[in-house]
Design a protein around this motif. Sequence first.
Motif, PDB file in Angstrom:
ATOM      1  N   ASN A   9      31.817  51.279  47.771  1.00  0.00           N
ATOM      2  CA  ASN A   9      30.674  52.159  47.456  1.00  0.00           C
ATOM      3  C   ASN A   9      31.002  53.214  46.401  1.00  0.00           C
ATOM      4  O   ASN A   9      30.571  54.369  46.512  1.00  0.00           O
ATOM      5  CB  ASN A   9      30.143  52.826  48.734  1.00  0.00           C
ATOM      6  CG  ASN A   9      29.604  51.809  49.730  1.00  0.00           C
ATOM      7  OD1 ASN A   9      28.876  50.897  49.345  1.00  0.00           O
ATOM      8  ND2 ASN A   9      29.967  51.956  50.986  1.00  0.00           N
ATOM      9  N   GLU A  51      32.724  48.458  43.904  1.00  0.00           N
ATOM     10  CA  GLU A  51      31.428  48.228  44.547  1.00  0.00           C
ATOM     11  C   GLU A  51      31.602  48.064  46.051  1.00  0.00           C
ATOM     12  O   GLU A  51      30.785  48.557  46.840  1.00  0.00           O
ATOM     13  CB  GLU A  51      30.765  46.987  43.962  1.00  0.00           C
ATOM     14  CG  GLU A  51      30.225  47.162  42.552  1.00  0.00           C
ATOM     15  CD  GLU A  51      29.421  45.957  42.107  1.00  0.00           C
ATOM     16  OE1 GLU A  51      28.274  45.807  42.566  1.00  0.00           O
ATOM     17  OE2 GLU A  51      29.954  45.161  41.305  1.00  0.00           O
ATOM     18  N   GLN A  80      21.409  42.662  45.358  1.00  0.00           N
ATOM     19  CA  GLN A  80      22.854  42.831  45.393  1.00  0.00           C
ATOM     20  C   GLN A  80      23.473  42.267  44.117  1.00  0.00           C
ATOM     21  O   GLN A  80      22.980  41.312  43.539  1.00  0.00           O
ATOM     22  CB  GLN A  80      23.424  42.093  46.612  1.00  0.00           C
ATOM     23  CG  GLN A  80      24.854  42.441  46.955  1.00  0.00           C
ATOM     24  CD  GLN A  80      25.004  43.890  47.366  1.00  0.00           C
ATOM     25  OE1 GLN A  80      25.274  44.735  46.518  1.00  0.00           O
ATOM     26  NE2 GLN A  80      24.848  44.177  48.629  1.00  0.00           N
ATOM     27  N   SER A  81      24.562  42.841  43.662  1.00  0.00           N
ATOM     28  CA  SER A  81      25.185  42.443  42.403  1.00  0.00           C
ATOM     29  C   SER A  81      25.805  41.054  42.507  1.00  0.00           C
ATOM     30  O   SER A  81      26.122  40.571  43.595  1.00  0.00           O
ATOM     31  CB  SER A  81      26.269  43.461  42.035  1.00  0.00           C
ATOM     32  OG  SER A  81      27.420  43.254  42.837  1.00  0.00           O
ATOM     33  N   SER A 129      35.774  45.939  38.820  1.00  0.00           N
ATOM     34  CA  SER A 129      34.588  46.700  39.225  1.00  0.00           C
ATOM     35  C   SER A 129      34.073  46.250  40.590  1.00  0.00           C
ATOM     36  O   SER A 129      33.462  47.040  41.323  1.00  0.00           O
ATOM     37  CB  SER A 129      33.468  46.543  38.180  1.00  0.00           C
ATOM     38  OG  SER A 129      33.102  45.184  38.031  1.00  0.00           O
ATOM     39  N   PRO A 139      30.816  51.120  39.788  1.00  0.00           N
ATOM     40  CA  PRO A 139      31.625  50.056  39.173  1.00  0.00           C
ATOM     41  C   PRO A 139      32.404  50.536  37.960  1.00  0.00           C
ATOM     42  O   PRO A 139      33.498  50.035  37.676  1.00  0.00           O
ATOM     43  CB  PRO A 139      30.582  49.007  38.776  1.00  0.00           C
ATOM     44  CG  PRO A 139      29.409  49.278  39.659  1.00  0.00           C
ATOM     45  CD  PRO A 139      29.401  50.749  39.898  1.00  0.00           C
TER      46      PRO A 139
END
Length: 264
Positions: A23, A20, A136-137, A16, A26
């Motif tokens: 863009n 990301e 942010q992840s 995933s 995921p």
Amino acid sequence: MKTDTIFYRLFQSFPSIFFELINQPPETADTYQFSSVEVKQLAFRIDGVFLPKSNPSSPIYFVEVQFQPDKKFYSRLFTEIFLYLDRSELTNNWRGAVVYPSRSLDVGETERYIELLTSGRVSRIYLDELDSAAEQSIGIGTVKLVIEPQSGAATKARELINLAKQQIADEITQREFLELIETIIVYKFPLKSREEIEQMLGLSELKQTKVYQEAKQEGKLEAIPFMLTLGATVEQIADALKLDVELVRLVAAKAKPNQEQSRE
């Protein structure tokens, strides 16, 4: 740092993150299978290929990690891609992604490939330019950890570990994520022992907990059937995974009927 190895493991364990980076949602990773492939005859190896599991309208994604300046990089990249497409039975369209630590290393000659690079087919990702906002992840944060200077790497790693504990509910997935972060730090501090790294990241106590040990054991057991398909013996698997031979033999016996059924 062996960046190819790090990114291969990262995309293999957490595909995933790749989507990301380009863009895409995921969840798209659920419909893809990631692997590294070799284009035979010329012995080209593509760092990573995301192959659609079933949908013929989904594109094939080629990903290359480039941490060294190389003027002939794009010549080699497109040669590899088109040779792979020529030899593949898949008819899907394709997209490419190149991961650079910074724009300064993107020095490949582009004049002959400018139409491909400006068509939207190829994404060029510069890790030092990724958004570092708080929202942010943890996936993107882990990618950025690869280029974090030594001075701030341990602090960033501890922040990611805390986020993983909060955001990843599945114990096995959480353990894999923590081990990936630890591996990145090991490469960044090659003179430190594994024990020193664990202490630096605050992992020593965590690794002694029953939950962590059980999750680690379960992850090892899940690897046994796959290693058997690669031709490893019970003894070799037990040695590699540091497991009791009888336990490996028991899991192997249970896995054998399933493997035979899948071949029928």
